[in-house]
Motif scaffolding. Structure first.
Motif, short mmCIF file in Angstrom:
data_model
loop_
_atom_site.label_atom_id
_atom_site.label_comp_id
_atom_site.label_asym_id
_atom_site.label_seq_id
_atom_site.Cartn_x
_atom_site.Cartn_y
_atom_site.Cartn_z
N GLU B 12 0.03 3.87 21.25
CA GLU B 12 -1.01 2.97 20.74
C GLU B 12 -1.11 1.65 21.50
O GLU B 12 -2.19 1.08 21.60
CB GLU B 12 -0.80 2.72 19.24
CG GLU B 12 0.50 2.00 18.84
CD GLU B 12 0.41 0.49 18.90
OE1 GLU B 12 -0.71 -0.07 18.89
OE2 GLU B 12 1.48 -0.14 18.98
N ILE B 368 -7.26 -0.52 12.95
CA ILE B 368 -6.34 0.61 13.10
C ILE B 368 -6.02 0.77 14.59
O ILE B 368 -6.90 1.06 15.39
CB ILE B 368 -6.95 1.89 12.51
CG1 ILE B 368 -7.15 1.68 10.99
CG2 ILE B 368 -6.04 3.09 12.76
CD1 ILE B 368 -7.90 2.77 10.29
N ASP B 369 -4.79 0.52 14.95
CA ASP B 369 -4.33 0.68 16.33
C ASP B 369 -3.61 2.03 16.42
O ASP B 369 -2.64 2.26 15.69
CB ASP B 369 -3.35 -0.45 16.71
CG ASP B 369 -4.06 -1.76 16.99
OD1 ASP B 369 -5.24 -1.90 16.62
OD2 ASP B 369 -3.43 -2.67 17.59
N HIS B 370 -4.08 2.90 17.30
CA HIS B 370 -3.49 4.24 17.37
C HIS B 370 -3.79 4.84 18.72
O HIS B 370 -4.52 4.26 19.53
CB HIS B 370 -4.08 5.12 16.26
CG HIS B 370 -5.51 5.46 16.51
ND1 HIS B 370 -5.91 6.61 17.14
CD2 HIS B 370 -6.65 4.77 16.25
CE1 HIS B 370 -7.22 6.63 17.26
NE2 HIS B 370 -7.70 5.52 16.72
N ALA B 387 0.52 5.32 14.38
CA ALA B 387 -0.60 4.40 14.19
C ALA B 387 -0.13 3.19 13.40
O ALA B 387 0.89 3.24 12.72
CB ALA B 387 -1.74 5.10 13.45
#
Lengths: 72, 453
Positions: B12, B368-370, B387
């Motif tokens: 991520e 949302i960091d993924h 995530a």
């Protein structure tokens, strides 16, 4: 009879804790797998003697990859 | 300014850094190991370079391959992300010697601060309280016994170069001193190449509170916010938030002031974090410095509106910080939940193939960091982080509710994830009251089972 102890999780071989010629008993730790940075024990399902060590540190493993061969 | 950046990492954080580069007009190079060949962020980067097989020693920890990839693609800078080689002075030095900009503190600073006892002495010298213990390295086990007679047991014997939760041994009594000292020294020699160790007293019922700072090469250091990271398991953070419910405005000013003194004395430039423990009596103690971008940095970005990666790139390019401490204001409340590929009950790893993924849309209060996509194979070789879900709102209860709703709407099929355990934490009365310590997860699970912990 020969029987192999297989990887129970995918990952990398962290270490094999037995040497060829060692006696092992059922339930004894044989090797350790590094799966997603968690160490997971691989236990022998039989009593026997280590005939051959098939993997070394950092070797890639799938579920079922033979790690150690026992004479049981 | 940097023209082309190589990101020497995976997962991520690569997507995260790419996003800022695109906005700043910086060209990008991603790298990948063989099992990461289908990672979705490789398409977002301008170029992607294969650096080696699954084994991280031959890929993400392979200095030659990483620097080679930068040279081959004509990158002029390298961002190490977090983990892997991000705090390795030797790597930073090799990057600089190859004529590249290292996005982080100088190799010299990385080398000196890799000694924990050096950092403790430095903190002491600028009147920043450290966890009670010894400042100098132990010469022999008798010093443990002497310290124990004066201050009691248990004590921690910590390796000077230890890290990642490794290199910490407990001494329960004088009788154990010799054995533990020998064991710690031996682990140090084998695992870290240094056998130095020092003593720390146990801080009772601690909370983990860290301060995010930025420092440029012109003697300016600005603190952005604190983050409370007490919700952790085996030194792995699970939920982080800011501001901390227990830090008063006066305490925040004091923590910021301490951070500035310490960072300026270190000669550090770049982004970094000072980790502190807050004891049950309200005292704060310096614990360690994290000389990298941290996983939980989005919490601070929500609170302050600053893009920490952008500041990292500007500072590495030799620019001055464009603002001062007085310009920093904290708005509302933010929390981050880490979603791991683990069984939510046992925390046993759960690699596999993601058959389907869907999650709520991002907005001004949700991020949302993924690095996920349908069909992505989560490899068993690396960190289980899938995530990060980060929520912001005006108040803590609103932000908690928003995070919980986002987690309920987050669907991942094919692997087990810790989303159910995140929700259990967010719904727990003690979490909602802000009444917790670093033992929270252990105690919460203890209500039912401690299997796998």
């Amino acid at each position: 009879m020969e029987k192999s102890v297989n990887a129970n999780m995918p990952g990398l071989t962290a270490r094999v804790v037995v040497n060829e010629g060692d006696k092992v008993t059922k339930g004894q730790e044989v090797a350790v797998i590094n799966c997603m940075k968690t160490e997971i024990q691989v236990l022998s399902e039989d009593d026997g003697v280590v005939k051959k060590v098939l993997v070394k540190e950092w070797d890639e493993l799938q579920v079922g990859t033979p790690m150690v061969v026992l004479e049981v | 300014m940097i023209k082309k950046l190589l990101i020497a990492n995976r997962g991520e954080i690569v997507s995260r850094i790419l996003r800022t580069c695109r906005r700043m007009g910086i060209a990008t190079v991603a790298v990948y190991s063989e099992p990461d060949g289908k990672a979705p962020y490789l398409r977002e980067a301008d170029e992607a370079v294969l650096i080696g097989p699954a084994n991280p020693v031959q890929s993400y920890l392979n200095m030659e391959a990483l620097i080679g990839a930068a040279q081959k693609t004509g990158a002029d800078a390298l961002h190490p992300g977090y983990g892997f080689l991000s705090e390795r002075g030797l790597f930073a030095e090799a990057v600089v010697q190859a004529g590249l900009i290292w996005v982080g503190p100088s190799p010299q600073v990385l080398r000196t601060i890799s000694s924990k006892s050096y950092c403790r002495q430095l903190a002491h010298a600028v009147a920043v309280p450290v966890i009670p213990g010894t400042l100098d390295l132990l010469q022999d086990a008798r010093e443990i016994v002497q310290y124990g007679e004066q201050h009691g047991y248990p004590l921690f014997v910590k390796l000077d170069r230890g890290g990642g939760g490794k290199g910490i041994e407990v001494v329960q009594s004088a009788a154990e001193a010799e054995e533990v000292f020998k064991r710690a020294s031996s682990i140090g020699r084998m695992a870290f190449g240094h056998d130095g160790c020092y003593l720390e007293s146990v801080v009772a019922r601690p909370r983990h509170i860290e301060v995010q700072f930025l420092a440029d090469g012109f003697g300016n250091c600005v603190c952005l916010s604190e983050r409370e990271c007490s919700i952790q398991r085996r030194h792995q953070k699970i939920i982080e938030e800011g501001p901390s419910v227990v830090v008063t405005p006066e305490e925040r000013r004091e923590l910021f002031e301490r951070t500035r003194r310490l960072v300026l004395r270190m000669g550090y430039h770049g982004a970094g974090t000072i980790e502190n423990l807050r004891a049950a009596d309200g005292q704060f103690y310096f614990m360690e410095i994290n000389a990298r971008l941290q996983v939980e940095h989005p919490v601070t970005e929500f609170l302050t509106g600053h893009d920490i990666v952008q500041h990292q790139l500007e500072i590495a390019s030799g620019e001055r910080l464009p603002f001062q401490q007085d310009h920093v204001t904290l708005r509302g409340h933010a929390l981050e939940a880490r979603v791991y590929a683990e069984d939510p009950e046992t925390f046993f790893p759960s690699p596999g193939t993601i058959s389907r993924i869907s999650f709520p849309a991002e907005d001004g209060g949700l991020r949302i960091d993924h690095a996920l996509a349908d069909g992505f194979v989560v490899p068993p070789f690396y960190d289980p982080l899938l995530a990060k879900v980060i929520a912001w709102d005006q108040t803590r209860p609103q932000a908690v509710a928003r995070l919980a709703q986002a987690l309920r709407d987050f669907r991942i099929e094919g692997v087990k994830t810790t989303i159910p355990s995140n929700l259990k934490i967010l719904e727990h009365p003690r979490f909602l009251e802000g009444d917790f310590t670093t033992a929270f997860i252990h105690e919460m699970l203890g209500e039912k089972t401690t299997a796998g912990i």
